[in-house]
Scaffold this active site. Structure first.
Site, PDB file in Angstrom:
ATOM      1  N   ASP A  75     -14.153   2.162   2.567  1.00  0.00           N
ATOM      2  CA  ASP A  75     -13.335   1.028   2.139  1.00  0.00           C
ATOM      3  C   ASP A  75     -13.886   0.361   0.880  1.00  0.00           C
ATOM      4  O   ASP A  75     -13.144  -0.234   0.107  1.00  0.00           O
ATOM      5  CB  ASP A  75     -13.272  -0.013   3.264  1.00  0.00           C
ATOM      6  CG  ASP A  75     -12.722   0.600   4.522  1.00  0.00           C
ATOM      7  OD1 ASP A  75     -11.515   0.853   4.554  1.00  0.00           O
ATOM      8  OD2 ASP A  75     -13.501   0.861   5.462  1.00  0.00           O
ATOM      9  N   HIS A  79      -7.945 -11.175 -14.795  1.00  0.00           N
ATOM     10  CA  HIS A  79      -7.387 -10.563 -15.990  1.00  0.00           C
ATOM     11  C   HIS A  79      -5.910 -10.291 -15.756  1.00  0.00           C
ATOM     12  O   HIS A  79      -5.530  -9.861 -14.667  1.00  0.00           O
ATOM     13  CB  HIS A  79      -8.135  -9.255 -16.270  1.00  0.00           C
ATOM     14  CG  HIS A  79      -7.833  -8.667 -17.595  1.00  0.00           C
ATOM     15  ND1 HIS A  79      -8.337  -9.177 -18.763  1.00  0.00           N
ATOM     16  CD2 HIS A  79      -7.052  -7.613 -17.951  1.00  0.00           C
ATOM     17  CE1 HIS A  79      -7.901  -8.448 -19.784  1.00  0.00           C
ATOM     18  NE2 HIS A  79      -7.119  -7.501 -19.310  1.00  0.00           N
ATOM     19  N   THR A  80      -5.083 -10.550 -16.789  1.00  0.00           N
ATOM     20  CA  THR A  80      -3.643 -10.320 -16.669  1.00  0.00           C
ATOM     21  C   THR A  80      -3.150  -9.416 -17.783  1.00  0.00           C
ATOM     22  O   THR A  80      -3.565  -9.549 -18.933  1.00  0.00           O
ATOM     23  CB  THR A  80      -2.869 -11.659 -16.757  1.00  0.00           C
ATOM     24  OG1 THR A  80      -3.359 -12.542 -15.766  1.00  0.00           O
ATOM     25  CG2 THR A  80      -1.383 -11.425 -16.531  1.00  0.00           C
ATOM     26  N   CYS A 121       0.814  -1.215   0.000  1.00  0.00           N
ATOM     27  CA  CYS A 121       0.000   0.000   0.000  1.00  0.00           C
ATOM     28  C   CYS A 121       0.848   1.265   0.000  1.00  0.00           C
ATOM     29  O   CYS A 121       0.316   2.356  -0.175  1.00  0.00           O
ATOM     30  CB  CYS A 121      -0.956  -0.007   1.187  1.00  0.00           C
ATOM     31  SG  CYS A 121      -2.247  -1.259   1.032  1.00  0.00           S
ATOM     32  N   THR A 133     -17.644   9.415   0.817  1.00  0.00           N
ATOM     33  CA  THR A 133     -17.141   9.308   2.194  1.00  0.00           C
ATOM     34  C   THR A 133     -15.802   8.565   2.263  1.00  0.00           C
ATOM     35  O   THR A 133     -15.351   8.202   3.345  1.00  0.00           O
ATOM     36  CB  THR A 133     -18.173   8.599   3.102  1.00  0.00           C
ATOM     37  OG1 THR A 133     -18.597   7.384   2.442  1.00  0.00           O
ATOM     38  CG2 THR A 133     -19.376   9.466   3.375  1.00  0.00           C
ATOM     39  N   ASP A 146      -8.377  -3.783  -4.697  1.00  0.00           N
ATOM     40  CA  ASP A 146      -7.051  -3.307  -4.298  1.00  0.00           C
ATOM     41  C   ASP A 146      -6.034  -4.146  -5.060  1.00  0.00           C
ATOM     42  O   ASP A 146      -6.218  -5.351  -5.197  1.00  0.00           O
ATOM     43  CB  ASP A 146      -6.786  -3.584  -2.811  1.00  0.00           C
ATOM     44  CG  ASP A 146      -7.253  -2.463  -1.896  1.00  0.00           C
ATOM     45  OD1 ASP A 146      -8.307  -1.875  -2.179  1.00  0.00           O
ATOM     46  OD2 ASP A 146      -6.571  -2.206  -0.896  1.00  0.00           O
ATOM     47  N   LYS A 196       0.591   3.385  -3.189  1.00  0.00           N
ATOM     48  CA  LYS A 196      -0.615   4.151  -3.545  1.00  0.00           C
ATOM     49  C   LYS A 196      -0.240   5.552  -4.004  1.00  0.00           C
ATOM     50  O   LYS A 196       0.741   6.124  -3.532  1.00  0.00           O
ATOM     51  CB  LYS A 196      -1.496   4.310  -2.283  1.00  0.00           C
ATOM     52  CG  LYS A 196      -2.573   3.258  -2.135  1.00  0.00           C
ATOM     53  CD  LYS A 196      -3.551   3.696  -1.054  1.00  0.00           C
ATOM     54  CE  LYS A 196      -4.585   2.655  -0.767  1.00  0.00           C
ATOM     55  NZ  LYS A 196      -5.552   3.047   0.240  1.00  0.00           N
TER      56      LYS A 196
HETATM   57 CO    CO Z   1     -15.322   1.638   5.968  1.00  0.00          CO
HETATM   58 CO    CO Z   2      -9.795   0.020   3.376  1.00  0.00          CO
HETATM   59 CO    CO Z   3      -8.908  -0.604  -0.317  1.00  0.00          CO
END
Ligand code: CO
Ligand code: CO
Ligand code: CO
Length: 345
Positions: A47, A136-137, A14, A44, A64, A17
């Site tokens: 996630d 998918h690649t 992460c 908002t 992700d 990002k």
């Molecule tokens: Co959340």
């Molecule tokens: Co999250």
């Molecule tokens: Co995420």
């Protein structure tokens, strides 16, 4: 020769990002679809998106993917899958289906490495009860892997960034410091023990934490990933219209993370996260520099941050510990909105 994925990337997991500041600028141009069945959208910064199918069922939908955060392809697959599925857990959902998203440099890595990444993802998804039914690649360097995940939730049982209430305590389920340990590993400064602990934590599903949240009817939570503890607390504070006070010296850390900062192990993502959040975050006078940087350390597959009522706090902590989340602790509380969305002391 054994494949070492870490040789292929400058920042993995992460930490790779895009900066939260740049992301916000881009998202301004993305129109929000108007549909009364959309229960949660990017407004908002939650996630996952949530879409109502009927009164009893909504879909939680998220994706992700990222470059390697460890050397071993199988472990990378496990971590990427645990991280992708976590966003469904953070919303209180039950993850059900997933698709692989894979970028793989076929000319640079043996095909076995590709297979190992997918196998790691498959096994972790299976542990979560998630069926991977396609993917998918693209041929691309460095490799990147993750999942798009769909989960089920009863719309009345949604857990969102907007559900934190003044008076609640904030519980964090995993220790912090994955990016610091990873930076130290690259510099050859990390203890083997700390690297193994970081890997174990990143592979650990947030399932048990989510089950306990559901049992106690928690309404506000998120998982801690690329924007760091303070960055994700900020998104929750904004969505809930509250102020979050975090006691950083009570945040459990992975191994020697604190001392490694003294030796220069501060990943670039921490500074990006700090820069983004600074205007909305208050710092206690004299707050230790290391603690400040820990608050912005980008986590990969980090723990759940949950906003829980004072009556349930102790019971939830006990249950989390009994479920093996031995570092689970109260790291702050939620207050009426004040001059700072987040206050670090
Ligand atoms: Co959340
Ligand atoms: Co999250
Ligand atoms: Co995420």
């Amino acid at each position: 020769m054994k494949t070492d994925l870490l040789q292929m990337v400058e920042s993995g997991g992460c930490s790779a990002k895009i900066s939260p500041k740049q992301l916000e600028e881009i998202l301004k141009y993305l129109p929000l679809p108007a549909d009364s069945n959309i229960l949660v959208d990017i407004d908002t910064h939650d996630d996952a998106g949530v879409y109502r199918v009927n009164d009893d069922l909504a879909l939680v939908f998220t994706t992700d993917f990222f470059p390697p955060v460890c050397s071993d392809p199988y472990e990378f697959g496990q971590i990427a899958a645990a991280n992708s599925i976590s966003d469904v857990y953070a919303m209180g959902g039950d993850p059900v289906l997933a698709l692989n998203i894979m970028m793989f440099p076929a000319a640079k890595l043996p095909m076995e490495a590709y297979a190992e990444i997918l196998k790691g993802g498959f096994d972790k998804a299976a542990e979560a009860g998630v069926r991977i039914i396609g993917g998918h690649t693209i041929d691309d360097n460095p490799p990147k892997y993750g999942l798009a995940v769909v989960g089920y939730i009863n719309p009345a049982r949604l857990i969102t960034n907007a559900g934190a209430r003044p008076g609640d305590n904030l519980i964090l389920t995993k220790p912090v410091g994955t990016a610091i340990i990873l930076a130290a590993q690259r510099l050859g400064m990390a203890d083997e023990k700390d690297i193994l602990e970081a890997l174990r934590l990143m592979k650990l599903l947030n399932k048990s934490g989510a089950d306990i949240m559901k049992k106690y009817n928690v309404k506000g939570a998120t998982d801690i990933t690329g924007f760091g503890l303070a960055g994700h607390a900020l998104k929750m504070a904004r969505a809930s219209n509250v102020s979050m006070h975090l006691k950083i010296n009570e945040v459990p850390l992975i191994g020697k993370a604190y001392n490694l900062i003294d030796e220069g192990c501060i990943p670039g993502a921490s500074f990006r996260n700090l820069e983004y959040a600074e205007k909305d975050v208050g710092f206690a006078p004299g707050l230790d520099y290391n603690l400040k940087m820990i608050a912005f350390d980008a986590q990969t597959s980090g723990g759940l941050l949950m906003s829980v009522s004072p009556e349930d706090t102790e019971k939830i902590i006990d249950e989390l510990k009994a479920a093996g989340l031995t570092s689970a602790s109260v790291i702050g509380n939620v207050r009426e909105s004040d001059e700072h969305l987040v206050y670090l002391s």
